[in-house]
Design a protein around this motif. Structure first.
Motif, PDB file in Angstrom:
ATOM      1  N   ILE A   4      31.401  24.428  89.516  1.00 52.84           N
ATOM      2  CA  ILE A   4      31.849  24.604  90.893  1.00 52.84           C
ATOM      3  C   ILE A   4      31.995  23.243  91.552  1.00 52.84           C
ATOM      4  O   ILE A   4      31.104  22.399  91.462  1.00 52.84           O
ATOM      5  N   LEU A   5      33.116  23.067  92.240  1.00 48.00           N
ATOM      6  CA  LEU A   5      33.310  21.893  93.090  1.00 48.00           C
ATOM      7  C   LEU A   5      33.116  22.355  94.527  1.00 48.00           C
ATOM      8  O   LEU A   5      33.846  23.220  95.009  1.00 48.00           O
ATOM      9  N   TYR A  16      21.847  22.667 100.694  1.00 42.36           N
ATOM     10  CA  TYR A  16      21.358  24.042 100.528  1.00 42.36           C
ATOM     11  C   TYR A  16      22.231  24.816  99.550  1.00 42.36           C
ATOM     12  O   TYR A  16      21.731  25.509  98.660  1.00 42.36           O
ATOM     13  N   LEU A  17      23.536  24.719  99.741  1.00 44.57           N
ATOM     14  CA  LEU A  17      24.454  25.456  98.875  1.00 44.57           C
ATOM     15  C   LEU A  17      24.358  24.971  97.434  1.00 44.57           C
ATOM     16  O   LEU A  17      24.335  25.773  96.500  1.00 44.57           O
ATOM     17  N   THR A  18      24.288  23.661  97.258  1.00 43.67           N
ATOM     18  CA  THR A  18      24.176  23.091  95.912  1.00 43.67           C
ATOM     19  C   THR A  18      22.921  23.605  95.224  1.00 43.67           C
ATOM     20  O   THR A  18      22.967  24.077  94.078  1.00 43.67           O
ATOM     21  N   ARG A  19      21.789  23.535  95.917  1.00 42.35           N
ATOM     22  CA  ARG A  19      20.517  23.999  95.329  1.00 42.35           C
ATOM     23  C   ARG A  19      20.570  25.476  94.963  1.00 42.35           C
ATOM     24  O   ARG A  19      20.144  25.878  93.879  1.00 42.35           O
ATOM     25  N   ALA A  20      21.080  26.294  95.857  1.00 47.80           N
ATOM     26  CA  ALA A  20      21.124  27.746  95.610  1.00 47.80           C
ATOM     27  C   ALA A  20      22.002  28.066  94.403  1.00 47.80           C
ATOM     28  O   ALA A  20      21.634  28.892  93.557  1.00 47.80           O
ATOM     29  N   LEU A  21      23.133  27.418  94.298  1.00 47.07           N
ATOM     30  CA  LEU A  21      24.039  27.678  93.178  1.00 47.07           C
ATOM     31  C   LEU A  21      23.478  27.143  91.865  1.00 47.07           C
ATOM     32  O   LEU A  21      23.577  27.806  90.826  1.00 47.07           O
ATOM     33  N   ARG A  97      38.898  33.991  98.199  1.00 42.55           N
ATOM     34  CA  ARG A  97      37.837  34.740  98.881  1.00 42.55           C
ATOM     35  C   ARG A  97      37.414  33.948 100.109  1.00 42.55           C
ATOM     36  O   ARG A  97      37.480  32.718 100.110  1.00 42.55           O
ATOM     37  N   ILE A  98      36.943  34.657 101.127  1.00 43.27           N
ATOM     38  CA  ILE A  98      36.493  33.992 102.353  1.00 43.27           C
ATOM     39  C   ILE A  98      35.115  34.544 102.706  1.00 43.27           C
ATOM     40  O   ILE A  98      34.924  35.753 102.782  1.00 43.27           O
ATOM     41  N   LEU A  99      34.157  33.632 102.910  1.00 35.51           N
ATOM     42  CA  LEU A  99      32.804  34.005 103.305  1.00 35.51           C
ATOM     43  C   LEU A  99      32.550  33.391 104.674  1.00 35.51           C
ATOM     44  O   LEU A  99      32.678  32.180 104.847  1.00 35.51           O
ATOM     45  N   VAL A 109      25.646  33.433  96.603  1.00 41.14           N
ATOM     46  CA  VAL A 109      25.473  33.526  95.151  1.00 41.14           C
ATOM     47  C   VAL A 109      26.026  34.862  94.645  1.00 41.14           C
ATOM     48  O   VAL A 109      26.705  34.908  93.613  1.00 41.14           O
ATOM     49  N   LEU A 110      25.785  35.943  95.373  1.00 39.09           N
ATOM     50  CA  LEU A 110      26.316  37.246  94.962  1.00 39.09           C
ATOM     51  C   LEU A 110      27.840  37.240  94.941  1.00 39.09           C
ATOM     52  O   LEU A 110      28.456  37.801  94.027  1.00 39.09           O
ATOM     53  N   GLU A 111      28.463  36.627  95.932  1.00 41.69           N
ATOM     54  CA  GLU A 111      29.930  36.546  95.961  1.00 41.69           C
ATOM     55  C   GLU A 111      30.464  35.740  94.785  1.00 41.69           C
ATOM     56  O   GLU A 111      31.459  36.116  94.164  1.00 41.69           O
TER      57      GLU A 111
END
Length: 124
Positions: A4-5, A16-21, A97-99, A109-111
């Motif tokens: 993922i980029l 936060y996003l980096t860690r979660a993924l 997709r749009i979140l 993460v679910l998306e």
């Protein structure tokens, strides 16, 4: 491993996003603006571009359009807190997709999981 980029100008959100993924098993390369993502897209292969829409220098929609020229098979997911921007993104990149912010990291993460599960189902 799915790569993922992530393009997100807010440092705390990006971390936060980096860690979660990464905890969910994804390989993440993160940049703080769209213009920093272009050289990575040209040099490496990514499965997903996860980008904020509102960023300085180059917004996420323009980044996604440039990315689709460089890597047409790469998936795109936008994250944004602005409803009007969501509508614009949906019109310009209908396959993305749009979140919408705010969201829980688990929802992100679910998306992402769903995005690649659907792809894997088609392969079996």
């Amino acid at each position: 491993m799915i790569r993922i980029l992530l393009a997100e100008d807010d440092r705390v959100m990006r971390e936060y996003l980096t860690r979660a993924l990464e905890r969910s098993g994804y390989a993440v390369s993160a940049v703080d603006r769209g213009t920093a993502a272009i050289p990575l897209l040209q040099a490496e292969r990514f499965d997903l571009l996860l980008t904020d829409i509102v960023m300085p220098e180059m917004d996420g929609i323009e980044l996604a359009q440039r990315a689709s020229e460089i890597a047409p098979d790469m998936r795109v997911m936008f994250i944004t807190g602005f409803a009007a921007v969501t509508l614009k993104a949906g019109k310009q990149m209908p396959q993305a997709r749009i979140l919408s912010k705010p969201f829980h990291l688990r929802d992100l993460v679910l998306e992402v999981d769903r995005l690649f599960e659907a792809e894997n189902v088609g392969l079996n």
